[in-house]
Design a protein around this motif. Structure first.
Motif, PDB file in Angstrom:
ATOM      1  N   GLN A  90     -27.335 -10.000  27.053  1.00 47.19           N
ATOM      2  CA  GLN A  90     -26.949  -8.735  27.680  1.00 47.19           C
ATOM      3  C   GLN A  90     -28.179  -7.973  28.149  1.00 47.19           C
ATOM      4  N   ARG A  91     -29.220  -7.944  27.303  1.00 43.12           N
ATOM      5  CA  ARG A  91     -30.457  -7.255  27.660  1.00 43.12           C
ATOM      6  C   ARG A  91     -31.095  -7.907  28.882  1.00 43.12           C
ATOM      7  N   LEU A  92     -31.117  -9.241  28.911  1.00 44.83           N
ATOM      8  CA  LEU A  92     -31.685  -9.940  30.067  1.00 44.83           C
ATOM      9  C   LEU A  92     -30.891  -9.651  31.339  1.00 44.83           C
ATOM     10  N   LEU A  93     -29.559  -9.612  31.197  1.00 47.41           N
ATOM     11  CA  LEU A  93     -28.733  -9.285  32.363  1.00 47.41           C
ATOM     12  C   LEU A  93     -29.040  -7.878  32.870  1.00 47.41           C
ATOM     13  N   GLU A  94     -29.159  -6.950  31.951  1.00 46.47           N
ATOM     14  CA  GLU A  94     -29.463  -5.578  32.344  1.00 46.47           C
ATOM     15  C   GLU A  94     -30.855  -5.478  32.971  1.00 46.47           C
ATOM     16  N   GLU A  95     -31.822  -6.187  32.373  1.00 40.16           N
ATOM     17  CA  GLU A  95     -33.177  -6.168  32.937  1.00 40.16           C
ATOM     18  C   GLU A  95     -33.189  -6.773  34.341  1.00 40.16           C
ATOM     19  N   ASN A  96     -32.477  -7.886  34.511  1.00 35.00           N
ATOM     20  CA  ASN A  96     -32.415  -8.516  35.836  1.00 35.00           C
ATOM     21  C   ASN A  96     -31.729  -7.592  36.837  1.00 35.00           C
ATOM     22  N   GLU A  97     -30.678  -6.934  36.382  1.00 31.56           N
ATOM     23  CA  GLU A  97     -29.966  -6.019  37.272  1.00 31.56           C
ATOM     24  C   GLU A  97     -30.878  -4.863  37.675  1.00 31.56           C
ATOM     25  N   GLN A  98     -31.607  -4.302  36.716  1.00 28.93           N
ATOM     26  CA  GLN A  98     -32.538  -3.217  37.026  1.00 28.93           C
ATOM     27  C   GLN A  98     -33.650  -3.700  37.959  1.00 28.93           C
ATOM     28  N   ARG A  99     -34.163  -4.887  37.674  1.00 26.20           N
ATOM     29  CA  ARG A  99     -35.235  -5.441  38.516  1.00 26.20           C
ATOM     30  C   ARG A  99     -34.729  -5.660  39.936  1.00 26.20           C
ATOM     31  N   LEU A 100     -33.510  -6.193  40.057  1.00 22.51           N
ATOM     32  CA  LEU A 100     -32.951  -6.420  41.388  1.00 22.51           C
ATOM     33  C   LEU A 100     -32.688  -5.096  42.105  1.00 22.51           C
ATOM     34  N   ARG A 101     -32.222  -4.095  41.378  1.00 26.10           N
ATOM     35  CA  ARG A 101     -32.020  -2.783  41.998  1.00 26.10           C
ATOM     36  C   ARG A 101     -33.345  -2.207  42.476  1.00 26.10           C
ATOM     37  N   ALA A 102     -34.370  -2.302  41.634  1.00 21.90           N
ATOM     38  CA  ALA A 102     -35.682  -1.783  42.010  1.00 21.90           C
ATOM     39  C   ALA A 102     -36.218  -2.535  43.226  1.00 21.90           C
ATOM     40  N   GLU A 103     -36.053  -3.856  43.214  1.00 22.39           N
ATOM     41  CA  GLU A 103     -36.517  -4.673  44.351  1.00 22.39           C
ATOM     42  C   GLU A 103     -35.739  -4.304  45.609  1.00 22.39           C
ATOM     43  N   SER A 104     -34.427  -4.110  45.460  1.00 23.93           N
ATOM     44  CA  SER A 104     -33.592  -3.712  46.595  1.00 23.93           C
ATOM     45  C   SER A 104     -34.030  -2.353  47.134  1.00 23.93           C
ATOM     46  N   GLN A 105     -34.283  -1.422  46.212  1.00 19.17           N
ATOM     47  CA  GLN A 105     -34.728  -0.085  46.624  1.00 19.17           C
ATOM     48  C   GLN A 105     -36.076  -0.170  47.331  1.00 19.17           C
ATOM     49  N   ARG A 106     -36.985  -0.994  46.801  1.00 15.74           N
ATOM     50  CA  ARG A 106     -38.312  -1.150  47.420  1.00 15.74           C
ATOM     51  C   ARG A 106     -38.186  -1.734  48.819  1.00 15.74           C
ATOM     52  N   ILE A 107     -37.350  -2.769  48.949  1.00 12.26           N
ATOM     53  CA  ILE A 107     -37.152  -3.388  50.266  1.00 12.26           C
ATOM     54  C   ILE A 107     -36.531  -2.378  51.220  1.00 12.26           C
ATOM     55  N   LYS A 108     -35.573  -1.602  50.714  1.00 19.41           N
ATOM     56  CA  LYS A 108     -34.927  -0.585  51.552  1.00 19.41           C
ATOM     57  C   LYS A 108     -35.950   0.445  52.020  1.00 19.41           C
ATOM     58  N   GLU A 110     -39.241   0.055  52.200  1.00 19.26           N
ATOM     59  CA  GLU A 110     -40.178  -0.587  53.137  1.00 19.26           C
ATOM     60  C   GLU A 110     -39.549  -0.739  54.513  1.00 19.26           C
ATOM     61  N   THR A 111     -38.273  -1.127  54.528  1.00 20.20           N
ATOM     62  CA  THR A 111     -37.570  -1.285  55.801  1.00 20.20           C
ATOM     63  C   THR A 111     -37.452   0.055  56.512  1.00 20.20           C
ATOM     64  N   THR A 112     -37.140   1.101  55.741  1.00 17.39           N
ATOM     65  CA  THR A 112     -37.039   2.441  56.334  1.00 17.39           C
ATOM     66  C   THR A 112     -38.394   2.870  56.898  1.00 17.39           C
ATOM     67  N   GLN A 113     -39.445   2.614  56.145  1.00 22.65           N
ATOM     68  CA  GLN A 113     -40.787   2.974  56.627  1.00 22.65           C
ATOM     69  C   GLN A 113     -41.153   2.165  57.877  1.00 22.65           C
ATOM     70  N   GLU A 114     -40.808   0.887  57.868  1.00 26.49           N
ATOM     71  CA  GLU A 114     -41.102   0.025  59.027  1.00 26.49           C
ATOM     72  C   GLU A 114     -40.327   0.509  60.247  1.00 26.49           C
ATOM     73  N   ILE A 115     -39.064   0.855  60.016  1.00 24.64           N
ATOM     74  CA  ILE A 115     -38.243   1.369  61.134  1.00 24.64           C
ATOM     75  C   ILE A 115     -38.848   2.667  61.654  1.00 24.64           C
ATOM     76  N   GLU A 116     -39.278   3.527  60.734  1.00 24.37           N
ATOM     77  CA  GLU A 116     -39.882   4.804  61.146  1.00 24.37           C
ATOM     78  C   GLU A 116     -41.175   4.551  61.930  1.00 24.37           C
ATOM     79  N   ARG A 117     -41.998   3.603  61.476  1.00 22.73           N
ATOM     80  CA  ARG A 117     -43.241   3.267  62.203  1.00 22.73           C
ATOM     81  C   ARG A 117     -42.922   2.747  63.605  1.00 22.73           C
TER      82      ARG A 117
END
Length: 168
Positions: A90-108, A110-117
Motif C-alpha cells: 500500500q505504501r509503495l502504491l501511494e508513493e508511486n501515485e505521489q511520484r506520478l502526480r509530481a511528475e505529471s505536475q512537473r511535465i504540465k 514545463e509544458t505550460t512554460q514552453e507554451i508561454e515561451r
C-alpha cells in the motif's frame, strides 16, 4: 493290596510326609529363592518400563504442547508478515501515485512554460515582422529611406497598434 493294609498304610503315610517335608524344604532352600529372585527382577523391570513409559508420555505431551505453541507462534508471525507486506505494498502504491502526480505536475508546468515561451517568441516574431512590414510600407509610402530613429518610432507605433488589435 498291601498299601491299604493298616499297619503298612500308617508307616507309608509317615514316610510320605517325611519325603514331602524334605521336598518342601529342598524346594524352599534351593528352588524357591531363584524363582522369587526371577519374579522380583521381572517385577522391577516391569515397574521400570512403566515409569519410563510414563516419562516418555509426559515428554511427548510436553513436546506436543511446545509444537502447538510454536505452530501458533508461526501462524501469528505469518499473519504479521502478511500484514506488513500489505502495508508495504500500500505504501509503495501511494508513493508511486505521489511520484506520478509530481511528475505529471512537473511535465504540465514545463509544458505550460514552453507554451508561454513559444507564445512570447511568436508574439515577438509577429511584432518584428509587423514592424519590418510597417517600415517597408512606410518607406514605400514616403518614398525615401528612413533613419534609425524613424524606424524605432514607426516600430513602436506599429507595436502599439498591433497590441491594441490583439486585445480586442
Amino acid at each position: 493290596m498291601p498299601q491299604f493294609d493298616s499297619h503298612f498304610f500308617s508307616s507309608l503315610i509317615f514316610w510320605e510326609l517325611i519325603s514331602f517335608g524334605i521336598l518342601l524344604w529342598v524346594l524352599y532352600k534351593f528352588a524357591l529363592p531363584p524363582i522369587l529372585e526371577t519374579l522380583e527382577t521381572r517385577k522391577r523391570k516391569i515397574s521400570k518400563r512403566l515409569e519410563q513409559n510414563e516419562q516418555n508420555r509426559a515428554t511427548a505431551e510436553r513436546k506436543l504442547k511446545d509444537y502447538e505453541a510454536k505452530l501458533q507462534g508461526a501462524a501469528k508471525e505469518a499473519e504479521a508478515i502478511l500484514a506488513e507486506a500489505k502495508q508495504n505494498a500500500q505504501r509503495l502504491l501511494e508513493e508511486n501515485e505521489q511520484r506520478l502526480r509530481a511528475e505529471s505536475q512537473r511535465i504540465k508546468e514545463e509544458t505550460t512554460q514552453e507554451i508561454e515561451r513559444e507564445r512570447r517568441k511568436a508574439l515577438k516574431d509577429i511584432k518584428d515582422t509587423t514592424a519590418e512590414l510597417a517600415i517597408s510600407v512606410a518607406e514605400k509610402v514616403i518614398g525615401r529611406s528612413l533613419t534609425d530613429s524613424d524606424h524605432q518610432r514607426f516600430a513602436q507605433e506599429g507595436l502599439a497598434a498591433v497590441a491594441a488589435q490583439s486585445k480586442n
